[in-house]
Motif scaffolding. Structure first.
Motif, PDB file in Angstrom:
ATOM      1  N   GLY A 287       0.828  -1.199   0.000  1.00  0.00           N
ATOM      2  CA  GLY A 287       0.000   0.000   0.000  1.00  0.00           C
ATOM      3  C   GLY A 287       0.861   1.247   0.000  1.00  0.00           C
ATOM      4  O   GLY A 287       2.086   1.184  -0.140  1.00  0.00           O
ATOM      5  N   TYR A 288       0.225   2.399   0.140  1.00  0.00           N
ATOM      6  CA  TYR A 288       0.957   3.669   0.115  1.00  0.00           C
ATOM      7  C   TYR A 288       1.014   4.339   1.479  1.00  0.00           C
ATOM      8  O   TYR A 288       1.963   5.022   1.813  1.00  0.00           O
ATOM      9  CB  TYR A 288       0.312   4.627  -0.881  1.00  0.00           C
ATOM     10  CG  TYR A 288       0.439   4.178  -2.314  1.00  0.00           C
ATOM     11  CD1 TYR A 288       1.692   4.116  -2.932  1.00  0.00           C
ATOM     12  CD2 TYR A 288      -0.680   3.811  -3.048  1.00  0.00           C
ATOM     13  CE1 TYR A 288       1.805   3.695  -4.248  1.00  0.00           C
ATOM     14  CE2 TYR A 288      -0.561   3.390  -4.365  1.00  0.00           C
ATOM     15  CZ  TYR A 288       0.686   3.339  -4.958  1.00  0.00           C
ATOM     16  OH  TYR A 288       0.807   2.924  -6.248  1.00  0.00           O
ATOM     17  N   VAL A 289      -0.018   4.159   2.275  1.00  0.00           N
ATOM     18  CA  VAL A 289      -0.039   4.836   3.578  1.00  0.00           C
ATOM     19  C   VAL A 289      -0.226   3.830   4.698  1.00  0.00           C
ATOM     20  O   VAL A 289      -0.776   2.749   4.496  1.00  0.00           O
ATOM     21  CB  VAL A 289      -1.176   5.883   3.659  1.00  0.00           C
ATOM     22  CG1 VAL A 289      -0.865   7.090   2.811  1.00  0.00           C
ATOM     23  CG2 VAL A 289      -2.508   5.282   3.289  1.00  0.00           C
ATOM     24  N   GLU A 290       0.270   4.213   5.870  1.00  0.00           N
ATOM     25  CA  GLU A 290      -0.032   3.423   7.058  1.00  0.00           C
ATOM     26  C   GLU A 290      -0.599   4.346   8.119  1.00  0.00           C
ATOM     27  O   GLU A 290      -0.433   5.569   8.064  1.00  0.00           O
ATOM     28  CB  GLU A 290       1.210   2.668   7.553  1.00  0.00           C
ATOM     29  CG  GLU A 290       2.363   3.552   7.971  1.00  0.00           C
ATOM     30  CD  GLU A 290       3.591   2.718   8.334  1.00  0.00           C
ATOM     31  OE1 GLU A 290       3.711   1.582   7.864  1.00  0.00           O
ATOM     32  OE2 GLU A 290       4.425   3.230   9.093  1.00  0.00           O
ATOM     33  N   VAL A 291      -1.244   3.760   9.076  1.00  0.00           N
ATOM     34  CA  VAL A 291      -1.971   4.534  10.068  1.00  0.00           C
ATOM     35  C   VAL A 291      -1.317   4.337  11.418  1.00  0.00           C
ATOM     36  O   VAL A 291      -0.927   3.237  11.753  1.00  0.00           O
ATOM     37  CB  VAL A 291      -3.442   4.048  10.110  1.00  0.00           C
ATOM     38  CG1 VAL A 291      -4.206   4.724  11.213  1.00  0.00           C
ATOM     39  CG2 VAL A 291      -4.107   4.295   8.778  1.00  0.00           C
ATOM     40  N   ARG A 292      -1.118   5.438  12.151  1.00  0.00           N
ATOM     41  CA  ARG A 292      -0.622   5.272  13.520  1.00  0.00           C
ATOM     42  C   ARG A 292      -1.214   6.354  14.402  1.00  0.00           C
ATOM     43  O   ARG A 292      -1.736   7.358  13.916  1.00  0.00           O
ATOM     44  CB  ARG A 292       0.899   5.293  13.559  1.00  0.00           C
ATOM     45  CG  ARG A 292       1.472   6.676  13.390  1.00  0.00           C
ATOM     46  CD  ARG A 292       2.974   6.685  13.556  1.00  0.00           C
ATOM     47  NE  ARG A 292       3.487   7.963  13.116  1.00  0.00           N
ATOM     48  CZ  ARG A 292       3.652   9.001  13.937  1.00  0.00           C
ATOM     49  NH1 ARG A 292       3.361   8.907  15.212  1.00  0.00           N
ATOM     50  NH2 ARG A 292       4.090  10.158  13.458  1.00  0.00           N
ATOM     51  N   TYR A 293      -1.105   6.153  15.701  1.00  0.00           N
ATOM     52  CA  TYR A 293      -1.600   7.147  16.646  1.00  0.00           C
ATOM     53  C   TYR A 293      -0.483   8.124  16.959  1.00  0.00           C
ATOM     54  O   TYR A 293       0.637   7.726  17.283  1.00  0.00           O
ATOM     55  CB  TYR A 293      -2.078   6.475  17.932  1.00  0.00           C
ATOM     56  CG  TYR A 293      -2.548   7.465  18.964  1.00  0.00           C
ATOM     57  CD1 TYR A 293      -3.764   8.126  18.810  1.00  0.00           C
ATOM     58  CD2 TYR A 293      -1.771   7.768  20.082  1.00  0.00           C
ATOM     59  CE1 TYR A 293      -4.191   9.056  19.734  1.00  0.00           C
ATOM     60  CE2 TYR A 293      -2.194   8.695  21.012  1.00  0.00           C
ATOM     61  CZ  TYR A 293      -3.405   9.333  20.829  1.00  0.00           C
ATOM     62  OH  TYR A 293      -3.828  10.253  21.743  1.00  0.00           O
TER      63      TYR A 293
END
Lengths: 231, 417
Positions: free
Chosen positions: A183-189
């Motif tokens: 993918g292109y983006v990852e999610v984090r807090y």
């Protein structure tokens, strides 16, 4: 089983006439190909014709033929320094004709006559669009949303063409072959901003097992399916 | 008079009655549902894309995780699709083992469904009763594959190994006295088949027990009769399969109509409903559990007297055994090739479907002749069922939404994939 398939093929040729681009009977499964312009009229016939009665749309899926038949690793001939070992991401080329990059595949089932049928409809790379069949089979609503979400295929006249499986605000169509697995983006807090943020993906792309294509002849040693099925 | 407004309510994604991560946007007029919009995809893991980037055998384990309460049935569709492309047929003993475990899985699934559905609409005891029997079947999974849930037991060409001759035993501990352990191990002294036989013998009485609690229960009937009615014509259009379709009175079961493996040889009945409401679907599933027990019994009888190979002896497809690898160069090479590269599947496409506990579970496989599938599409019955949510709950009360989710037997692993 195969007698039944032959009968179905004749019926299909009879009913669809010129709209049938091609048909085949492989592995005991009937596949027909139609043009995208004929989709709605053909599907109506398939559902309503007395001899077919395909009342159920079992599955609707899309296929992206961009990399079809392309291997990561060619092992036909060894060079002076042996076979290459490292396998990187394959380079995109346009060997598949652009007009047949995408394919929408419908699996139909006739409960009345106990028939199965696969209908394929090829679409071009530029703005793949197709008429929606949601007015014929209600279940197509979600299946088409899924095909739109994952492959970016547009369905005209669809009641509510929204993304369905990916996240709210997702960009791109992840099941296309030119969309990377990572993918292109990852999610984090983010503890400073105190909210969830998107950031460029940090996973390195890698190929654990290279894709190879080999002609196998060992298959003939095993018992063929037809012998058992027709027994 | 105060103005009456429509209310939009958010149900989930974390709701105990949502059976997973379902977010439902409900537009309500008082307590009556006007429109329901399910938001799914919260459990989307891209299983199909992952499978396209792995050799065929490495994805079998992913299939378990689709519908994670009926693991082996998912594997079954996947290996059937591969076998169809390879044009091979597993040995008969493997087919019997697969059918037996498909039915064990069906009971597992229906027990989970019955317990959770009961709990959702007020029958607390059901959950405990169902999990009591479920535990025994989980032990069968463990005995045969080493894991209680994600078995990865089916392989293209057969099953991973033959049925074990012994069952795992309980051991004496601080919490279990010797007397207790002896009692627990009583039916575990024989082989897996003996243990299953014992289960099949006592299971019909357990189903009677569930039925005593529910079938004529006034509250149960009030919550399920005439809730979520679907006509047979509509059920077909909505893509319903399995108990959802049979509950509406359509006689359709792949095990009878398009038999795979050895279902043709077995004797069992297909229960069909008449009204197409939640109560009928409940009755259909309960009867299916009894029929599954019957099928398991027949498989046990056959398997006890017919030993034989459980997987094809083809070194290009199945890893050779350890022993031959130690002394035989050829076997060692085959083993190396299988585990580093896998096997190539001829170019073509196949769709294989099984009668999954929840409906028709199918795998559409496109191969370009490589060692990895070109495209895998899992046709999950729950996806089609959930898309009918709006239609099924319109005009019902809020509390009926829970009954409808329950009756659909939704598991998000397969809906979101």
């Amino acid at each position: 089983m195969s007698k039944k398939n032959t009968a179905l093929l004749t019926t299909l040729a009879d009913i669809l006439g010129e709209r049938l681009v091609s048909s085949s009977d492989a592995l005991h499964e009937i596949t027909i190909e139609i043009l995208s312009n004929d989709l709605l009229s053909v599907m109506r016939l398939l559902k309503e014709a007395e001899r077919l009665k395909f009342h159920q749309l079992i599955d609707l899926s899309a296929v992206d033929y961009l990399e079809y038949g392309k291997a990561d690793w060619q092992t036909q001939s060894a060079s002076s320094d042996g076979f290459s070992r490292g396998v990187g991401a394959t380079e995109m080329s346009d060997s598949v004709e652009n007009s047949r990059r995408f394919c929408v595949v419908y699996h139909l089932l006739s409960v009345e006559h106990n028939y199965r049928l696969r209908v394929k409809c090829y679409l071009g790379e530029e703005s793949p669009r197709l008429h929606s069949v949601a007015e014929i089979w209600a279940v197509a609503d979600w299946y088409e949303r899924e095909a739109f979400d994952l492959f970016g295929i547009l369905f005209d006249n669809h009641p509510d063409l929204r993304r369905i499986l990916t996240d709210y605000g997702f960009i791109g169509h992840p099941f296309r072959k030119d969309f990377p697995l990572e993918g292109y983006v990852e999610v984090r807090y983010d503890p400073e901003k105190k909210r969830v943020v998107n950031q460029p993906v940090s996973i390195e792309p890698r190929t654990l097992v290279p894709k190879v294509i080999r002609e196998e002849d060992w298959l003939h040693s095993s018992k063929p399916l037809s012998e058992v099925k027709d027994a | 008079m105060p103005e009456i407004r429509n209310l939009t309510m958010n149900f989930g994604p974390q709701h105990p009655a949502a059976h997973g991560v379902l977010r439902l946007i409900l537009e309500m007029d008082g307590e009556v549902i006007e429109r329901a919009d399910p938001h799914i995809g919260l459990l989307h893991r891209g299983t199909e894309k992952l499978a396209e980037n792995k050799p065929y055998n490495q994805s079998i384990g992913y299939m378990d995780r689709l519908d994670y309460v009926s693991m082996m049935c998912n594997e079954h569709a996947y290996v059937l699709a591969i076998e169809k492309l390879l044009q091979i047929t597993p040995p008969v003993r493997a087919q019997y083992i697969r059918v037996m475990f498909d039915e064990v899985t069906r009971i597992l699934n229906h027990l989970m469904w019955l317990g959770a559905h009961g709990l959702d609409i007020g029958a607390m005891t059901m959950f405990l009763y169902c999990f009591r029997e479920r535990e025994d079947l989980m032990d069968c999974y463990e005995a045969v594959s080493g894991t209680r849930m994600h078995a990865t037991y089916y392989r293209p060409g057969g099953v991973y190994r033959d049925l074990p001759e012994t069952m795992p035993q309980y051991e004496v501990s601080k919490w279990r006295s010797e007397k207790e352990v002896q009692k627990l191990n009583e039916n575990r002294s024989g082989s897996l088949l003996d243990f299953l036989q014992d289960f099949v013998d006592r299971f019909p009485a357990c189903v009677d027990e569930y039925e005593t609690l529910l079938t004529d229960n006034r509250i149960w009937k009030q919550r399920t009769v005439d809730i979520g009615i679907v006509t047979p014509e509509r059920a077909l259009e909505l893509g319903f399969t399995g108990p959802m379709l049979r509950g509406s009175g359509v006689v359709w079961d792949l095990r009878k109509k398009q038999p795979y493996e050895v279902y043709r040889e077995l004797d069992f009945d297909i229960p069909v409903g008449t009204n197409g409401d939640c109560y009928d679907r409940y009755l259909v599933r309960v009867e299916e559990m009894r029929q599954s027990a019957k099928i398991i019994g027949q498989c046990i009888n056959w398997l006890k007297v017919n030993p034989g190979p459980v997987i094809l002896q083809d070194p290009k497809l199945v890893a050779p055994d350890r022993e031959s690898m130690k002394g035989d160069m050829e076997s060692l090479i085959h083993h190396f090739k299988l585990f580093t590269e896998g096997y190539c599947v001829p170019m073509g496409e196949a769709y294989a479907a099984v009668e999954h506990p929840k409906g028709e579970f199918g795998i559409y496989l496109v191969s370009d002749g490589a060692n990895k599938p070109y495209r895998v599409k899992a046709r999950a019955s729950g996806f089609a069922h959930l898309s009918a949510m709006n239609e099924m709950v319109q005009g019902h009360m809020l509390s009926d939404v829970v009954a409808v989710i329950g009756t659909m037997d939704i598991v998000f692993g397969e809906v979101d994939r």
